[in-house]
Design an enzyme around this catalytic site. Structure first.
Site, short mmCIF file in Angstrom:
data_model
loop_
_atom_site.label_atom_id
_atom_site.label_comp_id
_atom_site.label_asym_id
_atom_site.label_seq_id
_atom_site.Cartn_x
_atom_site.Cartn_y
_atom_site.Cartn_z
N ALA A 19 -32.61 -17.39 10.04
CA ALA A 19 -33.35 -16.01 10.28
C ALA A 19 -33.61 -16.18 11.78
CB ALA A 19 -34.33 -16.11 9.43
N GLY A 20 -33.35 -17.25 12.49
CA GLY A 20 -33.68 -17.29 13.86
C GLY A 20 -35.24 -17.11 14.27
N PRO B 62 -42.27 -23.64 13.21
CA PRO B 62 -41.91 -24.88 13.49
C PRO B 62 -40.91 -24.77 14.77
CG PRO B 62 -40.52 -23.75 11.79
CD PRO B 62 -41.77 -22.93 12.05
N SER B 63 -40.63 -25.90 15.38
CA SER B 63 -39.80 -25.91 16.31
C SER B 63 -38.38 -26.22 15.90
CB SER B 63 -40.07 -27.14 17.62
OG SER B 63 -41.33 -26.73 18.02
N VAL B 64 -38.02 -25.44 14.88
CA VAL B 64 -36.55 -25.70 14.35
C VAL B 64 -36.11 -24.01 14.26
CG1 VAL B 64 -35.48 -26.67 12.38
CG2 VAL B 64 -37.08 -28.04 13.35
N VAL B 65 -34.85 -24.08 14.26
CA VAL B 65 -34.34 -22.35 14.20
C VAL B 65 -33.28 -22.52 12.93
CG1 VAL B 65 -32.87 -20.61 15.15
CG2 VAL B 65 -34.56 -22.24 16.47
N GLY B 66 -33.99 -21.83 12.01
CA GLY B 66 -32.96 -21.49 10.81
C GLY B 66 -32.20 -20.38 10.74
N HIS C 99 -26.29 -6.21 21.91
CA HIS C 99 -27.69 -6.60 22.17
C HIS C 99 -28.15 -7.99 21.95
CE1 HIS C 99 -32.01 -5.62 22.80
NE2 HIS C 99 -31.45 -4.32 23.06
#
Length: 303
Positions: free
Chosen positions: A171-172, A165-169, A81
């Site tokens: 956890a997405g 934030p404009s940052v992906v960790g 998915h």
């Protein structure tokens, strides 16, 4: 009491202990009633359905998102998915006399809190969308644009989140919104040919000229060696389950393929199943008043 339903989708469908931890976090909030927990190992995804007083809905959903962010690493996640994050999609649905406006407010309040307190990017969708190009979930996240693609694209203005934030960790990101009730309905076919599956999914979805209020994708179920036509029926009163099934069956017949089973993911309104019974049994004048259990409940409430 103003009741709302919340149906968060989490990117874990294989480890029951992890899913139970998320469920328990949600259930720990006052007035919450867990109605259903569905796990799908092929999609590696779980759907938890709960209801609660609207005043507790943000706390309950936040607890589930926080738990998911702590235990799910999206860099290690694999499944059929499409997904953006550990807590992937979180819709609020109005129940009884609750207004859609209430659910929109809940979605935006939750999004703000998740972005600020957990540092997770949040995109608002459906009725809660703040940008018209984000009202459709598929326009935000789809099979061709998922967690991996978002990690780079989030730096662009187009993909600036509504909160966070404009940052992906690890956890997405989370997609949070408000919508009416939908039915998640899947039909499995006796073929492993994904090209056939994609053609059928395209033929039945609304945006490609199929049935109104139907969204569909084709997936390959490795453990069953079958293609699945996965559908969201966004208005079961106008496009009922039986009509979606019959069109899948009709399109599949072109390729010498048959449906072998179907499934409903999560909960379904009773009326949707009554409509199916009326169609296939050609019942005239049948409604919930003909159902024994409904009559018994009514009689018990009169005592």
């Amino acid at each position: 009491m103003s009741l709302v339903e919340c149906v968060p989708n989490f990117s874990e469908g294989r480890d029951r202990d992890r899913v139970n931890r998320i469920r328990d976090a949600i259930a720990s909030v006052d007035t919450v009633k867990i109605l259903d927990v569905e796990m799908d190992p092929n999609h590696n995804r779980s759907v938890i359905t709960f209801v609660c007083d609207s005043s507790k809905a943000v706390d309950a959903a936040f607890a589930g998102i926080k738990a998911a962010a702590e235990i799910i690493d999206m860099d290690a996640h694999r499944g059929e998915h499409p997904r953006f994050g550990a807590a992937d999609v979180i819709p609020f649905v109005p129940l009884q006399d609750t207004k859609m406006e209430t659910c929109v407010r809940l979605a935006r309040d939750l999004g703000k809190r998740v972005g600020e307190e957990l540092g997770i990017p949040v995109y608002l969708y459906a009725e809660a969308a703040q940008r018209p190009d984000r009202s459709d979930l598929a326009a935000i996240r789809n099979k061709n644009f998922q967690y991996e693609q978002l990690k780079e694209a989030i730096k662009e203005e187009k993909w600036k989140p509504d909160f966070g934030p404009s940052v992906v960790g690890k956890a997405g990101a989370s997609i949070i919104g408000a919508r009416d009730f939908l039915i998640a309905y899947n039909v499995n076919l006796n073929t492993s040919n994904m090209e056939i599956g994609k053609k059928i999914a395209s033929a039945i979805r609304a945006k490609d000229g199929g049935l109104t209020f139907v969204k569909s994708l084709a997936f390959f179920l490795k453990d069953k060696n079958m293609v699945q036509i996965s559908m969201n029926l966004t208005n079961y009163r106008k496009t009922p389950i039986y009509r979606a099934y019959e069109l899948v069956r009709l399109e599949a017949a072109r390729y010498g393929v048959l449906p072998v089973e179907s499934e409903i993911v999560g909960l379904v309104p009773e009326q949707a199943l009554i409509d199916v019974a009326k169609y296939y049994l050609q019942l005239n004048g049948f409604d919930e008043g003909n159902i024994l259990e409904r009559k018994m409940e009514k009689a018990a409430n009169m005592e």
